[in-house]
Design a protein around this motif. Structure first.
Motif, PDB file in Angstrom:
ATOM      1  N   ARG A 160       3.446  10.042  -9.404  1.00  0.00           N
ATOM      2  CA  ARG A 160       1.906   9.754  -8.810  1.00  0.00           C
ATOM      3  C   ARG A 160       1.795   9.634  -7.396  1.00  0.00           C
ATOM      4  O   ARG A 160       0.804  10.338  -6.984  1.00  0.00           O
ATOM      5  CB  ARG A 160       1.243   8.541  -9.525  1.00  0.00           C
ATOM      6  N   GLN A 202      -4.833   4.323 -11.187  1.00  0.00           N
ATOM      7  CA  GLN A 202      -4.646   5.547 -10.828  1.00  0.00           C
ATOM      8  C   GLN A 202      -3.775   5.477  -9.460  1.00  0.00           C
ATOM      9  O   GLN A 202      -4.127   6.396  -8.487  1.00  0.00           O
ATOM     10  CB  GLN A 202      -5.963   6.253 -10.663  1.00  0.00           C
ATOM     11  N   GLU A 215       3.895  -0.106 -14.376  1.00  0.00           N
ATOM     12  CA  GLU A 215       3.610   1.142 -14.389  1.00  0.00           C
ATOM     13  C   GLU A 215       2.318   1.519 -15.105  1.00  0.00           C
ATOM     14  O   GLU A 215       1.480   2.367 -14.802  1.00  0.00           O
ATOM     15  CB  GLU A 215       4.737   2.231 -15.005  1.00  0.00           C
ATOM     16  N   TRP A 228      -0.916   3.222 -13.447  1.00  0.00           N
ATOM     17  CA  TRP A 228      -1.353   4.243 -14.389  1.00  0.00           C
ATOM     18  C   TRP A 228      -3.018   3.987 -14.448  1.00  0.00           C
ATOM     19  O   TRP A 228      -3.658   4.839 -14.307  1.00  0.00           O
ATOM     20  CB  TRP A 228      -0.532   4.506 -15.588  1.00  0.00           C
ATOM     21  N   GLY A 253      -0.152   5.137  -7.213  1.00  0.00           N
ATOM     22  CA  GLY A 253       1.323   5.533  -7.110  1.00  0.00           C
ATOM     23  C   GLY A 253       1.950   4.280  -6.617  1.00  0.00           C
ATOM     24  O   GLY A 253       1.402   3.651  -5.689  1.00  0.00           O
ATOM     25  N   SER A 267       2.051  13.030  -6.052  1.00  0.00           N
ATOM     26  CA  SER A 267       0.941  13.875  -6.334  1.00  0.00           C
ATOM     27  C   SER A 267      -0.192  13.537  -5.228  1.00  0.00           C
ATOM     28  O   SER A 267      -0.896  14.569  -4.928  1.00  0.00           O
ATOM     29  CB  SER A 267       0.527  13.588  -7.907  1.00  0.00           C
TER      30      SER A 267
END
Length: 713
Positions: free
Chosen positions: A215, A197, A190, A194, A199, A218
């Motif tokens: 993510r 960037q 994760e 992260w 998902g 999004s």
């Protein structure tokens, strides 16, 4: 506090307890430590337990053997939290002999954790219901903590009163360690996602569901709280132009044609413009028959990267355009210089001839025919040289058809020597050292022109404004495998005989860093690059199965040697000059000239009249079509042929040709153009009545075309 029970009180109940254990756990092999017991266990009388110890269970296994060998730690405790019985696994874990444990309370055995253990015991005692799956720590004899999974089951007497509990604990330390590592791995994953960037997503095929993390949802602009979507919902997000490519890539992975699912596509992100995403994933679960069951992967928003790539491509196009303009500007300057010299010769020879003719008319000078011819020969020679420069400019600009032919490289160099000289500084001396043995090759002569011109241009740049010399050589060299592999910009080639063209300059030379970047696209040591660039030169050479060697050092000049496989020498040519004379027809013959340039109509018309023919002329396409149609409709006179310019305003040469061809296809047409015949011919449906005349032309060219027109007619 009541005294702990004596062994004699427990023994009578062993037989009943053994029967109950046999009911809930039929065999040791199939024993499942997590099996649910829906009924509480009745505590047998102690004399029953002692009797059971004295007799084997069913004549096969006695109670003590079963109690001690069930894989797990077992305690039997009373309601006062005293241990009545413990099996050998539990005693071993505690590091105390069973007889030293039985009869003691948890407070004595585990003073630090007694309250925690007894709290769960009280729940069982008060509720008279078992508790399963308690995960807790157990301290061993060596002070080490084990993770255990504990079940606590109430023991009831005949009246249903709780008399004690059975505690069964199993060591799950390895499982907990694996869980901890998995959690840490998930945390690292994760964190990595992260940081990147990205998902993550998972696709369960048999349920037709995509599961997204926050993510990923999004990035995809998927607003559902469940973060689940079907294949059709995902398809609806993808740009219609990308759908087929995305799912073709996916099917390729599902059918084992691709190791990974890897694709980029545009997706609809809410009310915003289309966004670019990159998806990567692979199959992580298959059925027994090998069918894909589950895919897992990542999604990354690459909209910004795509925008930067588009910007980079736009800048590259601008740079290419700027380089082309710069290159053409340099060439145009060189050509203009040569043109001025040639025009000076033409004008001076014309002026001298005019003065001499006037002096002859006045009787001051007795001018012989050879003197006049000499002036005209010089004028004609200068004009031919200007026409050659123009043709080479057209070839350099790419206005021509690429064609693989067998040619002599020395002849190619001699053909463009004027252009080569025009492209370099006037402070630089250009010299040729061509091999006496004809170095022949197979390739496209126009591309070879571009390579030669680029090498000479780079050599001139290396010399700069200083005086210097550029030498171009040709020759042969046999290259073995070691020599071929030593070239850093080479390719897989076959050892053998190669012909070469070499361009040497005595300019500034190059350092090691420049040499390493020499063939990078758009790399230049100048403020503004020009020419094709050495990356394009290398591409042309490789397409001709060749290679380039570079020898240079700072302050020592540079030598570029271009190798291509040597071809067989061209057969000797026997040139025969065939003179074809046009034959004036009985009525003199008439031609139509259609050209928007007055000087072309005048020169062409004078040539036709000199040959004994008449002509009509039109200054644009529509007028030419009108004259053509009028002459043929009136029938008073016929047309022997049409001289038609290719490039005109209002109506192009092709449009005019199509119009007059529909009126009368028997009339021969000659297309006049400054471009090559190969380029123009592709725009017409050729037949025997269509001819081509390259500008500039001479009287002999007009005579040749008219002669062919007469034969066609």
């Amino acid at each position: 506090m009541p005294e702990p029970p004596q062994s004699g009180d427990v023994a009578p109940r062993t037989s009943s307890l053994r029967s109950r254990l046999e009911e809930v756990r039929p065999s040791l092999d199939d024993w499942n430590p997590t099996i649910e017991m829906t009924q509480p266990v009745a505590l047998p009388a102690r004399h029953d337990l002692e009797a059971a110890r004295a007799e084997p269970m069913g004549g096969h296994v006695d109670g003590a053997f079963l109690f001690d060998n069930i894989p797990g730690m077992i305690w039997i405790k009373d309601v006062e939290n005293r241990v009545l019985k413990i099996n050998r696994w539990a005693a071993k874990a505690m590091g105390i002999a069973a007889q030293d444990i039985e009869g003691r309370s948890e407070t004595e055995l585990h003073p630090d954790r007694a309250d925690q253990y007894y709290a769960d015991d009280l729940k069982v005692i008060r509720s008279r219901k078992p508790i399963y799956g308690i995960v807790e720590k157990f301290e061993t004899a060596g002070g080490e903590d084990l993770w255990v999974l504990t079940d606590k089951i109430p023991i009831l007497d005949a009246a249903g009163e709780v008399k004690g509990i059975v505690v069964i604990a199993r060591d799950i330390s390895k499982q907990k360690e694996a869980e901890q590592k998995l959690l840490e791995s998930q945390d690292r994953l994760e964190l990595a996602l992260w940081g990147a960037q990205m998902g993550s997503w998972e696709w369960v095929l048999d349920r037709d569901r995509f599961f997204l993390d926050a993510r990923a949802a999004s990035i995809l602009g998927f607003e559902s709280k469940s973060r689940e979507l079907t294949t059709d919902q995902f398809r609806a997000l993808v740009h219609p132009a990308d759908v087929e490519r995305v799912f073709r890539n996916l099917e390729g992975h599902l059918n084992n044609l691709r190791d990974f699912f890897d694709t980029e596509c545009r997706i609809r992100h809410g009310q915003e413009p289309w966004s670019w995403i990159q998806q990567k994933g692979r199959i992580v679960e298959r059925s027994e028959d090998g069918r894909a069951m589950r895919l897992s992967g990542t999604v990354l928003d690459v909209t910004r990267r795509k925008a930067m790539e588009e910007e980079h491509d736009a800048l590259e196009r601008q740079m290419q355009h700027a380089q082309k303009l710069e290159s053409l500007g340099v060439l145009a300057g060189g050509i203009a210089h040569d043109f001025n010299n040639l025009l000076t010769g033409i004008l001076s020879q014309t002026g001298i001839a005019r003065v001499e003719l006037k002096m002859q008319e006045e009787g001051v000078l007795d001018l012989t025919s050879s003197g006049v011819d000499e002036h005209f020969n010089k004028i004609e020679s200068a004009a031919r040289r200007m026409a050659e420069l123009t043709r080479q400019m057209l070839a350099y600009s790419g206005r021509g058809k690429f064609e693989i032919t067998h040619f002599d490289v020395n002849e190619v160099i001699n053909e463009i020597v004027y252009l080569l000289k025009a492209s370099i500084s006037k402070n630089v001396r250009f010299q040729l050292e061509l091999s006496e043995d004809s170095p022949c090759m197979e390739g496209d002569a126009t591309q070879v022109h571009q390579v030669l011109l680029n090498l000479v241009t780079n050599a001139s740049d290396a010399i700069g404004e200083d005086k210097g010399t550029i030498t171009m050589r040709t020759g042969f060299e046999t290259l073995d495998q070691e020599a071929l592999e030593a070239v850093p910009w080479g390719q897989e080639l076959v050892p053998g005989k190669y012909m070469y063209v070499e361009a040497e300059d005595d300019g500034c030379g190059m350092d090691e860093e420049t040499q390493h970047r020499l063939f990078e696209p758009f790399f230049t040591t100048k403020f503004a690059g020009r020419g094709l660039g050495l990356a394009a030169v290398l591409g042309i050479v490789r397409s001709h199965r060749g290679l380039i060697k570079v020898k240079t050092a700072p302050g020592a000049g540079t030598v570029f040697r271009v190798y291509t496989p040597a071809a067989k020498a061209l057969p000797a040519r026997v040139e025969e000059k065939v003179v074809v004379r046009a034959r004036p027809v009985a009525d003199g013959g008439r031609f139509l000239i259609i050209d928007d340039e007055k000087v072309v109509r005048m020169v062409c018309g004078q040539a036709i009249r000199t040959l004994g023919f008449e002509y009509h002329e039109a200054d644009d396409g529509p007028v030419g079509v009108e004259i053509f149609e009028r002459i043929l409709s009136e029938g008073e006179e016929s047309l022997s042929g049409v001289f038609l310019d290719m490039t005109m305003p209002q109506m192009s040469g092709r449009e005019v040709y199509e119009r007059i061809h529909r009126i009368d296809s028997r009339v021969p047409v000659c297309i006049m153009s400054g471009y090559s015949e190969e380029e123009i011919a592709g725009q017409f449906d050729r037949d025997g009545s269509l001819m081509f005349l390259s500008k500039p032309f001479q009287l002999e060219d007009i005579e040749r075309v008219i002669s062919v027109m007469q034969e066609v007619a």
